[in-house]
Design a protein around this motif. Structure first.
Motif, short mmCIF file in Angstrom:
data_model
loop_
_atom_site.label_atom_id
_atom_site.label_comp_id
_atom_site.label_asym_id
_atom_site.label_seq_id
_atom_site.Cartn_x
_atom_site.Cartn_y
_atom_site.Cartn_z
N GLN A 1 0.95 -1.04 0.05
CA GLN A 1 0.17 0.12 -0.12
C GLN A 1 0.94 1.23 0.00
N TRP A 2 0.37 2.42 -0.35
CA TRP A 2 1.19 3.61 -0.61
C TRP A 2 1.51 4.08 0.86
N TYR A 3 0.69 4.01 1.81
CA TYR A 3 1.27 4.51 3.24
C TYR A 3 2.27 3.39 3.80
N ASP A 4 2.35 2.17 3.44
CA ASP A 4 3.51 1.38 3.83
C ASP A 4 4.73 1.90 3.06
N ILE A 5 4.60 2.32 1.60
CA ILE A 5 5.83 2.70 0.90
C ILE A 5 6.34 4.02 1.67
N ILE A 6 5.75 4.93 2.27
CA ILE A 6 6.04 6.14 2.63
C ILE A 6 6.70 5.83 3.97
N TRP A 7 5.93 5.05 5.02
CA TRP A 7 6.48 4.90 6.35
C TRP A 7 7.93 4.15 6.10
N SER A 8 7.86 3.38 5.05
CA SER A 8 9.48 2.49 4.91
C SER A 8 10.29 3.55 4.43
N LEU A 9 9.84 4.52 3.48
CA LEU A 9 10.81 5.61 3.01
C LEU A 9 11.50 6.37 4.15
N VAL A 10 10.56 6.64 4.88
CA VAL A 10 10.71 7.50 6.17
C VAL A 10 11.83 6.74 7.21
N ALA A 11 11.31 5.53 7.51
CA ALA A 11 12.36 4.78 8.24
C ALA A 11 13.69 4.44 7.63
N PHE A 12 13.54 4.19 6.47
CA PHE A 12 14.82 4.17 5.79
C PHE A 12 15.74 5.16 5.57
N ALA A 13 14.99 6.52 5.33
CA ALA A 13 15.61 7.89 5.51
C ALA A 13 16.25 8.06 6.90
N VAL A 14 15.57 7.85 7.91
CA VAL A 14 16.07 7.98 9.40
C VAL A 14 17.31 7.13 9.55
N VAL A 15 17.10 6.08 9.36
CA VAL A 15 18.32 4.92 9.52
C VAL A 15 19.62 5.44 8.66
N LEU A 16 19.18 5.78 7.30
CA LEU A 16 20.25 6.28 6.45
C LEU A 16 21.02 7.38 7.00
N PHE A 17 20.07 8.38 7.52
CA PHE A 17 20.70 9.77 8.19
C PHE A 17 21.78 9.37 9.35
N VAL A 18 21.11 8.29 10.25
CA VAL A 18 21.86 8.11 11.38
C VAL A 18 23.11 7.32 10.86
N PHE A 19 22.86 6.38 10.02
CA PHE A 19 24.22 5.73 9.44
C PHE A 19 25.15 6.45 8.72
N TRP A 20 24.56 7.57 7.99
CA TRP A 20 25.55 8.55 7.26
C TRP A 20 26.12 9.58 8.41
N LYS A 21 25.41 9.99 9.40
CA LYS A 21 25.99 10.93 10.19
C LYS A 21 26.83 10.39 11.38
N TYR A 22 26.57 8.99 11.77
CA TYR A 22 27.43 8.52 13.14
C TYR A 22 28.27 7.20 12.39
N VAL A 23 27.69 6.34 11.88
CA VAL A 23 28.29 5.04 11.42
C VAL A 23 29.56 5.33 10.56
N VAL A 24 29.12 5.93 9.39
CA VAL A 24 30.06 6.26 8.20
C VAL A 24 31.40 6.93 8.71
N PRO A 25 31.17 7.95 9.38
CA PRO A 25 32.38 8.73 9.85
C PRO A 25 33.22 7.83 10.89
N ARG A 26 32.65 6.97 11.77
CA ARG A 26 33.53 6.18 12.55
C ARG A 26 34.03 5.03 11.81
N TYR A 27 33.57 4.55 10.72
CA TYR A 27 33.92 3.55 10.00
C TYR A 27 35.11 4.18 9.28
N GLN A 28 35.02 5.09 8.74
CA GLN A 28 35.92 6.01 7.84
C GLN A 28 37.11 6.38 8.70
N LYS A 29 36.94 6.98 9.85
CA LYS A 29 38.01 7.15 10.87
C LYS A 29 38.97 5.70 11.13
#
Length: 185
Positions: free
Chosen positions: A22-50
């Motif tokens: 359903q379209w609402y499932d896709i939106i909520w999945s995209l929001v969750a993915f964006a949050v996880v991607l933001f957290v991953f990009w903001k905290y995990v990737v710099p530490r991994y790169q370090k």
């Protein structure tokens, strides 16, 4: 109770594909993915790169240190070889000096031995000459005395008889042997 057939028919009446969400499932999945991607990009990737940068620097630093240590070891090896070559040359010079000194010492010792030998021979010759002179003077005295004794005996004995002459000569020779034995003792 609802009949399964009715449910099936109700489900068929819908026009949506069951494989698409359903379209609402896709939106909520995209929001969750964006949050996880933001957290991953903001905290995990710099530490991994370090961590990756630290490992790369550690590896590169280790390689540089190993190359520096290798260069230092090669320099030390070269210096050791040069010292060894210098030590070998010095040892060869010392051996050559020792041979030269040994030859000089041998020639000095030979000269000293020759001088000592000449001195001993000269002393022996002087002693021999002195002893010869002493023996000659003693012999002259003995020969003179024997001559006088012989003359006395010859004068006292008759010289006309051949048997007496032979006896006198034999007696004289026996006395000479006795005198020679006494002087030898």
């Amino acid at each position: 109770m609802i009949n399964t057939t009715e449910l099936f028919l109700a489900a068929e009446g819908e026009s949506q594909n069951p494989l698409l969400p359903q379209w609402y499932d896709i939106i909520w999945s995209l929001v969750a993915f964006a949050v996880v991607l933001f957290v991953f990009w903001k905290y995990v990737v710099p530490r991994y790169q370090k961590v990756l940068d630290e490992r790369r620097e550690t590896i590169e630093g280790g390689i540089e240190r190993a190359e520096a240590a290798q260069a230092e070891a090669n320099a030390s090896l070269q210096a050791y070889r040069e010292q060894l070559a210098g030590a070998r040359e010095e040892a060869a010079q010392i051996r050559e000096e020792a041979r030269t000194q040994g030859t000089q010492i041998i020639s000095d010792m030979k000269a000293q031995a020759t001088t000592e030998s000449d001195r001993i021979i000269a002393n022996g010759a002087a002693q021999l000459a002195a002893q010869r002179q002493q023996v000659v003077s003693e012999l002259r005295g003995d020969v003179g005395r024997l001559s006088v004794d012989l003359a006395e005996k010859l004068v006292a004995a008759e010289l006309s008889d051949e048997a007496k002459q032979a006896g006198t000569v034999d007696r004289f020779l026996a006395e000479l042997d006795d005198v020679a034995d006494e002087t030898a003792k």
